[in-house]
Design an enzyme around this catalytic site. Structure first.
Site, PDB file in Angstrom:
ATOM      1  N   HIS A   1       7.855  -6.315  -5.141  1.00 37.04           N
ATOM      2  CA  HIS A   1       6.800  -6.569  -4.153  1.00 37.04           C
ATOM      3  C   HIS A   1       7.325  -7.488  -3.035  1.00 37.04           C
ATOM      4  O   HIS A   1       7.122  -7.207  -1.847  1.00 37.04           O
ATOM      5  CB  HIS A   1       5.593  -7.198  -4.869  1.00 37.04           C
ATOM      6  CG  HIS A   1       4.424  -7.521  -3.987  1.00 37.04           C
ATOM      7  ND1 HIS A   1       3.194  -6.893  -4.111  1.00 37.04           N
ATOM      8  CD2 HIS A   1       4.277  -8.405  -2.962  1.00 37.04           C
ATOM      9  CE1 HIS A   1       2.365  -7.383  -3.185  1.00 37.04           C
ATOM     10  NE2 HIS A   1       2.990  -8.308  -2.492  1.00 37.04           N
ATOM     11  N   GLU A   2       8.025  -8.568  -3.421  1.00 32.33           N
ATOM     12  CA  GLU A   2       8.522  -9.514  -2.410  1.00 32.33           C
ATOM     13  C   GLU A   2       9.640  -8.899  -1.577  1.00 32.33           C
ATOM     14  O   GLU A   2       9.696  -9.116  -0.369  1.00 32.33           O
ATOM     15  CB  GLU A   2       8.988 -10.826  -3.066  1.00 32.33           C
ATOM     16  CG  GLU A   2       7.900 -11.614  -3.792  1.00 32.33           C
ATOM     17  CD  GLU A   2       6.585 -11.698  -3.043  1.00 32.33           C
ATOM     18  OE1 GLU A   2       6.579 -11.820  -1.803  1.00 32.33           O
ATOM     19  OE2 GLU A   2       5.537 -11.620  -3.708  1.00 32.33           O
TER      20      GLU A   2
ATOM     21  N   CYS B   1      -1.940  -9.524  -3.309  1.00 32.61           N
ATOM     22  CA  CYS B   1      -0.997  -9.985  -2.298  1.00 32.61           C
ATOM     23  C   CYS B   1      -1.682 -11.117  -1.534  1.00 32.61           C
ATOM     24  O   CYS B   1      -2.834 -10.967  -1.116  1.00 32.61           O
ATOM     25  CB  CYS B   1      -0.644  -8.846  -1.352  1.00 32.61           C
ATOM     26  SG  CYS B   1       0.489  -9.355  -0.039  1.00 32.61           S
ATOM     27  N   LEU B   2      -0.995 -12.239  -1.368  1.00 32.99           N
ATOM     28  CA  LEU B   2      -1.620 -13.388  -0.701  1.00 32.99           C
ATOM     29  C   LEU B   2      -1.977 -13.092   0.754  1.00 32.99           C
ATOM     30  O   LEU B   2      -2.811 -13.786   1.331  1.00 32.99           O
ATOM     31  CB  LEU B   2      -0.713 -14.623  -0.793  1.00 32.99           C
ATOM     32  CG  LEU B   2      -0.494 -15.173  -2.219  1.00 32.99           C
ATOM     33  CD1 LEU B   2       0.508 -16.317  -2.200  1.00 32.99           C
ATOM     34  CD2 LEU B   2      -1.810 -15.622  -2.838  1.00 32.99           C
TER      35      LEU B   2
ATOM     36  N   GLY C   1       4.406 -14.923  -6.083  1.00 33.02           N
ATOM     37  CA  GLY C   1       5.524 -14.659  -5.187  1.00 33.02           C
ATOM     38  C   GLY C   1       5.096 -14.847  -3.745  1.00 33.02           C
ATOM     39  O   GLY C   1       3.902 -14.772  -3.423  1.00 33.02           O
TER      40      GLY C   1
ATOM     41  N   HIS D   1       8.281  -6.913   1.168  1.00 35.64           N
ATOM     42  CA  HIS D   1       7.863  -7.761   2.299  1.00 35.64           C
ATOM     43  C   HIS D   1       9.034  -8.074   3.227  1.00 35.64           C
ATOM     44  O   HIS D   1       8.881  -8.077   4.448  1.00 35.64           O
ATOM     45  CB  HIS D   1       7.328  -9.110   1.796  1.00 35.64           C
ATOM     46  CG  HIS D   1       5.876  -9.128   1.446  1.00 35.64           C
ATOM     47  ND1 HIS D   1       4.879  -8.893   2.370  1.00 35.64           N
ATOM     48  CD2 HIS D   1       5.242  -9.395   0.274  1.00 35.64           C
ATOM     49  CE1 HIS D   1       3.701  -9.019   1.764  1.00 35.64           C
ATOM     50  NE2 HIS D   1       3.892  -9.316   0.497  1.00 35.64           N
TER      51      HIS D   1
ATOM     52  N   GLN E   1       5.316 -13.929   5.106  1.00 39.96           N
ATOM     53  CA  GLN E   1       3.941 -14.361   4.818  1.00 39.96           C
ATOM     54  C   GLN E   1       3.644 -15.775   5.309  1.00 39.96           C
ATOM     55  O   GLN E   1       2.484 -16.209   5.284  1.00 39.96           O
ATOM     56  CB  GLN E   1       3.662 -14.248   3.320  1.00 39.96           C
ATOM     57  CG  GLN E   1       3.668 -12.807   2.846  1.00 39.96           C
ATOM     58  CD  GLN E   1       3.367 -12.711   1.370  1.00 39.96           C
ATOM     59  OE1 GLN E   1       4.237 -12.926   0.554  1.00 39.96           O
ATOM     60  NE2 GLN E   1       2.122 -12.442   1.025  1.00 39.96           N
TER      61      GLN E   1
HETATM   62 ZN    ZN Z   1       2.487  -9.602  -0.934  1.00 44.33          ZN
END
Ligand code: ZN
Length: 183
Positions: free
Chosen positions: A149-150, A107-108, A45, A153, A50
């Site tokens: 999670h997304e 998480c990226l 995701g 963000h 991000q």
């Molecule tokens: Zn993340």
């Protein structure tokens, strides 16, 4: 085009995403780039914050494993992950359902951190597509987790905010190093 992924503690990660009222060609290009960037980084995701854009736009793809959910329904109809992924959505509203479960998340924007995070096991998400359709997605497992999670963000919330205080304490040094190396 692959975009640069923003790391913690870049302030854009804390920005509330702006609601998208018009899907311009720039938004479509951003969405395509985000899918490409997510695959390139081997993520499941990615949120607009991000890649440095505070907008309510995110992409999710967990179709590498159909077994990671026990059901997916879109607008009341049973479907498959392969059918719905990559899911590109804007302006989400999420209703967490079911009991909370702890599971590993990465998480990226935190490349070296993985942690157990407590989240609702099921979700009902009402999202819009870039083509102006409204989708009501009901699911569980990794898909429910990735969507939550997304969506976090998109509202400036990060998975470190959902960690237990013990876990956050254990990561204190690593988080400080990330802050110190941020320039
Ligand atoms: Zn993340």
């Amino acid at each position: 085009m692959i975009r640069k992924i923003v790391f913690y503690p870049d302030p854009v990660l804390r920005q509330m995403g702006e609601e998208i009222t018009e899907v311009t060609s720039e938004i479509r290009e951003l969405a395509d780039d985000m899918v490409e960037t997510m695959y390139d980084a081997h993520g499941v995701g990615l949120a607009a914050q991000q890649v440095g854009e505070a907008l309510q736009l995110a992409v999710v793809d967990v179709s590498h494993d159909e077994e990671c959910v026990s059901y997916v329904r879109v607008n009341g109809e049973e479907t498959t992950l392969a059918e719905i992924c990559p899911l590109v959505f804007i302006n989400p509203k999420v209703e967490p359902l079911g009991k909370k479960e702890a599971d590993q998340e990465g998480c990226l924007s935190f490349p070296d951190i993985r942690s157990d995070i407590l989240r609702s096991g099921e979700v009902k998400a009402t999202v819009e597509t870039l083509d102006g359709e409204t989708l009501v997605i009901e699911t569980d497992g990794l898909f429910a987790r990735a969507i939550q999670h997304e969506v976090d963000h998109l509202f400036g919330k990060l998975f470190i905010d959902r960690m237990s205080s013990v876990r956050k304490m254990a990561l204190k040094k690593q988080l400080k190093e990330m802050r110190d190396s941020y320039a």
